[in-house]
Design an enzyme around this catalytic site. Sequence first.
Site, mmCIF file in Angstrom:
data_model
loop_
_atom_site.group_PDB
_atom_site.id
_atom_site.type_symbol
_atom_site.label_atom_id
_atom_site.label_comp_id
_atom_site.label_asym_id
_atom_site.label_seq_id
_atom_site.Cartn_x
_atom_site.Cartn_y
_atom_site.Cartn_z
ATOM 1 N N VAL A 65 0.829 -1.208 0.000
ATOM 2 C CA VAL A 65 0.000 0.000 0.000
ATOM 3 C C VAL A 65 0.862 1.256 0.000
ATOM 4 O O VAL A 65 2.019 1.240 0.413
ATOM 5 C CB VAL A 65 -0.965 0.036 1.205
ATOM 6 C CG1 VAL A 65 -1.879 -1.152 1.220
ATOM 7 C CG2 VAL A 65 -0.215 0.144 2.511
ATOM 8 N N CYS A 66 0.273 2.337 -0.474
ATOM 9 C CA CYS A 66 0.862 3.677 -0.403
ATOM 10 C C CYS A 66 -0.301 4.652 -0.267
ATOM 11 O O CYS A 66 -1.410 4.242 0.075
ATOM 12 C CB CYS A 66 1.734 3.969 -1.627
ATOM 13 S SG CYS A 66 0.806 4.137 -3.167
ATOM 14 N N ALA A 67 -0.081 5.911 -0.555
ATOM 15 C CA ALA A 67 -1.136 6.910 -0.397
ATOM 16 C C ALA A 67 -2.239 6.781 -1.444
ATOM 17 O O ALA A 67 -3.418 6.881 -1.136
ATOM 18 C CB ALA A 67 -0.545 8.318 -0.438
#
Length: 196
Positions: A65-67
């Site tokens: 995951v990331c932003a």
Amino acid sequence: MTTPTALSTDEAHSRLHELTVVDVRTPGEYAGGHLPGALNIPLDRIEQALPGLRQATERGDVLVVCASGNRSANACRILAGHGIDTATLTGGTGAWSANGHDLHRPQGAARTVWGMERQVRFTAGTLVLTGLLLGLLVHPAFQLLSAGIAGGLVFSALTDTCGMAAVLAKLPHNRPRAADLDETLAVLRDGGRPRP
């Protein structure tokens, strides 16, 4: 280039107990709020974590995951190039939060760091404005700064990479604490989950 498998926020939420979640944002962004149980391995250190990530995928599915989903998709492609299959979260932590799912913060995390996309927009806008103003007030050659930033943004869009984000990720406000890669790798080896 292959497209990584993507999970919606609802799919990820229902499977969270069985996923190893790896957050590839900077430590500052991670401290601002992350998926429950997520481990922080910044994108610029992902290749150092290959053995631990390989072990994690042998035990079950790994969600990166990331932003917004861009950096995590990039991480998934890097990992796939090393024979490690992972999935990415559609829309990243932004979509996770927007869909009503909780984000956790490490103990003692007091302030929130802007997301990397917001930092890039702010920095690029500031540099373009500075180049234009200096070009009008000092010397026309300063407008080359604005042109350079514009060219960099076009290149960034065409290649789905961002050199400015790579530079900004190294600034102190994005690394309030070092991502303890050794501790994270130990958690991956042990198959456990980090402390909230």
